[in-house]
Write a protein that holds these residues in place. Structure first.
Motif, PDB file in Angstrom:
ATOM      1  N   THR A   1      12.971 -25.613  28.109  1.00 23.87           N
ATOM      2  CA  THR A   1      12.636 -25.942  29.493  1.00 23.87           C
ATOM      3  C   THR A   1      11.122 -26.089  29.644  1.00 23.87           C
ATOM      4  OG1 THR A   1      14.583 -24.771  30.288  1.00 23.87           O
ATOM      5  CG2 THR A   1      12.828 -25.167  31.897  1.00 23.87           C
ATOM      6  N   ALA A   2      10.361 -25.144  29.132  1.00 28.46           N
ATOM      7  CA  ALA A   2       8.897 -25.203  29.223  1.00 28.46           C
ATOM      8  C   ALA A   2       8.358 -26.420  28.477  1.00 28.46           C
ATOM      9  CB  ALA A   2       8.278 -23.923  28.675  1.00 28.46           C
ATOM     10  N   PHE A   3       8.908 -26.684  27.304  1.00 22.88           N
ATOM     11  CA  PHE A   3       8.493 -27.818  26.478  1.00 22.88           C
ATOM     12  C   PHE A   3       8.701 -29.125  27.242  1.00 22.88           C
ATOM     13  CE2 PHE A   3       9.232 -30.846  22.942  1.00 22.88           C
ATOM     14  CZ  PHE A   3       8.215 -30.516  22.071  1.00 22.88           C
ATOM     15  N   LYS A   4       9.861 -29.260  27.825  1.00 21.59           N
ATOM     16  CA  LYS A   4      10.231 -30.506  28.522  1.00 21.59           C
ATOM     17  C   LYS A   4       9.486 -30.678  29.842  1.00 21.59           C
ATOM     18  CE  LYS A   4      14.224 -32.928  30.455  1.00 21.59           C
ATOM     19  NZ  LYS A   4      14.475 -34.108  29.661  1.00 21.59           N
ATOM     20  N   GLU A   5       9.380 -29.606  30.620  1.00 19.83           N
ATOM     21  CA  GLU A   5       8.915 -29.732  31.998  1.00 19.83           C
ATOM     22  C   GLU A   5       7.455 -29.367  32.224  1.00 19.83           C
ATOM     23  OE1 GLU A   5      11.699 -27.471  34.340  1.00 19.83           O
ATOM     24  OE2 GLU A   5      13.401 -28.687  33.662  1.00 19.83           O
ATOM     25  N   GLU A   6       6.864 -28.553  31.346  1.00 15.05           N
ATOM     26  CA  GLU A   6       5.528 -28.033  31.637  1.00 15.05           C
ATOM     27  C   GLU A   6       4.439 -28.477  30.669  1.00 15.05           C
ATOM     28  OE1 GLU A   6       6.078 -23.773  31.751  1.00 15.05           O
ATOM     29  OE2 GLU A   6       7.818 -23.971  33.071  1.00 15.05           O
ATOM     30  N   MET A   7       4.816 -28.929  29.472  1.00 13.83           N
ATOM     31  CA  MET A   7       3.802 -29.213  28.454  1.00 13.83           C
ATOM     32  C   MET A   7       3.390 -30.675  28.431  1.00 13.83           C
ATOM     33  SD  MET A   7       4.848 -26.987  25.159  1.00 13.83           S
ATOM     34  CE  MET A   7       5.093 -25.243  25.305  1.00 13.83           C
ATOM     35  N   LYS A   8       2.095 -30.876  28.128  1.00 12.04           N
ATOM     36  CA  LYS A   8       1.565 -32.216  27.925  1.00 12.04           C
ATOM     37  C   LYS A   8       1.973 -32.676  26.520  1.00 12.04           C
ATOM     38  CE  LYS A   8      -2.468 -30.677  30.132  1.00 12.04           C
ATOM     39  NZ  LYS A   8      -3.644 -30.096  29.657  1.00 12.04           N
ATOM     40  N   PRO A   9       2.049 -33.989  26.295  1.00 14.33           N
ATOM     41  CA  PRO A   9       2.441 -34.500  24.978  1.00 14.33           C
ATOM     42  C   PRO A   9       1.623 -33.916  23.817  1.00 14.33           C
ATOM     43  CG  PRO A   9       2.454 -36.285  26.559  1.00 14.33           C
ATOM     44  CD  PRO A   9       1.889 -35.077  27.269  1.00 14.33           C
ATOM     45  N   GLU A  10       0.332 -33.762  24.013  1.00 15.93           N
ATOM     46  CA  GLU A  10      -0.509 -33.223  22.928  1.00 15.93           C
ATOM     47  C   GLU A  10      -0.117 -31.778  22.595  1.00 15.93           C
ATOM     48  OE1 GLU A  10      -2.940 -33.832  19.908  1.00 15.93           O
ATOM     49  OE2 GLU A  10      -2.471 -35.379  21.375  1.00 15.93           O
ATOM     50  N   ASP A  11       0.206 -30.982  23.621  1.00 15.40           N
ATOM     51  CA  ASP A  11       0.640 -29.599  23.389  1.00 15.40           C
ATOM     52  C   ASP A  11       2.000 -29.568  22.693  1.00 15.40           C
ATOM     53  OD1 ASP A  11      -1.676 -28.618  24.535  1.00 15.40           O
ATOM     54  OD2 ASP A  11      -0.756 -28.326  26.508  1.00 15.40           O
ATOM     55  N   LYS A  12       2.881 -30.494  23.054  1.00 12.76           N
ATOM     56  CA  LYS A  12       4.188 -30.562  22.402  1.00 12.76           C
ATOM     57  C   LYS A  12       4.028 -30.834  20.908  1.00 12.76           C
ATOM     58  CE  LYS A  12       6.720 -32.224  26.442  1.00 12.76           C
ATOM     59  NZ  LYS A  12       7.598 -33.275  26.973  1.00 12.76           N
ATOM     60  N   LYS A  13       3.071 -31.711  20.590  1.00 10.91           N
ATOM     61  CA  LYS A  13       2.817 -32.033  19.185  1.00 10.91           C
ATOM     62  C   LYS A  13       2.351 -30.786  18.427  1.00 10.91           C
ATOM     63  CE  LYS A  13      -0.531 -34.991  18.059  1.00 10.91           C
ATOM     64  NZ  LYS A  13      -1.274 -36.254  17.951  1.00 10.91           N
ATOM     65  N   VAL A  14       1.510 -29.984  19.059  1.00 11.18           N
ATOM     66  CA  VAL A  14       1.028 -28.742  18.446  1.00 11.18           C
ATOM     67  C   VAL A  14       2.192 -27.770  18.229  1.00 11.18           C
ATOM     68  CG1 VAL A  14      -0.440 -26.700  18.800  1.00 11.18           C
ATOM     69  CG2 VAL A  14      -1.324 -28.982  19.323  1.00 11.18           C
ATOM     70  N   VAL A  15       3.067 -27.648  19.218  1.00 14.57           N
ATOM     71  CA  VAL A  15       4.231 -26.762  19.097  1.00 14.57           C
ATOM     72  C   VAL A  15       5.096 -27.199  17.910  1.00 14.57           C
ATOM     73  CG1 VAL A  15       6.412 -26.074  20.183  1.00 14.57           C
ATOM     74  CG2 VAL A  15       4.287 -26.031  21.502  1.00 14.57           C
ATOM     75  N   MET A  16       5.409 -28.483  17.838  1.00 16.54           N
ATOM     76  CA  MET A  16       6.251 -28.978  16.741  1.00 16.54           C
ATOM     77  C   MET A  16       5.578 -28.744  15.389  1.00 16.54           C
ATOM     78  SD  MET A  16       9.078 -29.939  18.096  1.00 16.54           S
ATOM     79  CE  MET A  16      10.025 -31.195  17.262  1.00 16.54           C
ATOM     80  N   GLU A  17       4.268 -28.931  15.326  1.00 10.31           N
ATOM     81  CA  GLU A  17       3.539 -28.689  14.075  1.00 10.31           C
ATOM     82  C   GLU A  17       3.636 -27.219  13.671  1.00 10.31           C
ATOM     83  OE1 GLU A  17      -1.000 -28.630  12.237  1.00 10.31           O
ATOM     84  OE2 GLU A  17      -0.658 -29.596  14.177  1.00 10.31           O
TER      85      GLU A  17
END
Length: 174
Positions: A139-155
């Motif tokens: 939910t946080a990933f989809k609704e609250e994070m910017k694309p650049e932050d999502k990339k960091v999470v996946m990394e």
């Protein structure tokens, strides 16, 4: 890169006569992918444990990465990555793939990743049917994070996996 024109509807990336670079003898940053493991026949209780105690994802560092590696089972880690991937927009998935190729740093492996729309599709969540994952993270990933932050999470999630788990992730992209 084969992901530059990802909006094209063409799935015929491997045209006949295209030469692939030969693998080098240097040690890959990531082990060659293995065939996806068969789904667990009888799911043990540890894979079904509710993960409501998962800490919030905080960047750049936080307790969530330790929780991911130490408190979650391999199927839970895989299910989490599947749900995060599926929650992302197509454009974000393209960025995840480009970044993954940079992380891998081995053309012998990254050149085998599918191109076109097929590689960007939703992943099958039924493979680990019944396996829990931190739903609050998705939910946080989809609704609250910017694309650049999502990339960091996946990394961070990918880099925390062992080689066999990395192989499973890469196997879904080939």
């Amino acid at each position: 890169s084969k992901f530059d024109n990802i909006g094209d509807d063409s799935d015929d990336e491997g045209a006949a006569g295209v030469q692939r670079p030969r693998p080098t003898a240097q040690k890959p940053a990531v082990a060659a992918p293995e065939a996806p493991a068969a789904p667990p026949q009888s799911l043990s209780e540890e894979h079904k444990r509710p993960l409501t105690d998962a800490p919030k994802i905080e960047l750049p560092e936080g307790a969530w990465t330790k929780y991911y590696t130490d408190q979650m089972t391999a199927p839970q880690r895989m299910q989490t990555m599947v749900h995060l991937w599926n929650s992302a927009e197509q454009e974000e998935r393209v960025e995840f793939l480009r970044h993954l190729i940079d992380i891998i740093g081995n053309p012998a492996i990254s050149n085998r990743i599918k191109g076109g729309q097929e590689v960007l599709k939703d992943l099958d969540t039924e493979f680990y049917d019944g396996v829990t994952y931190p739903e609050e993270w998705v939910t946080a990933f989809k609704e609250e994070m910017k694309p650049e932050d999502k990339k960091v999470v996946m990394e961070k999630l990918f880099k925390s996996l062992d080689n066999s788990e990395r192989g499973l992730v890469l196997g879904t992209l080939m």
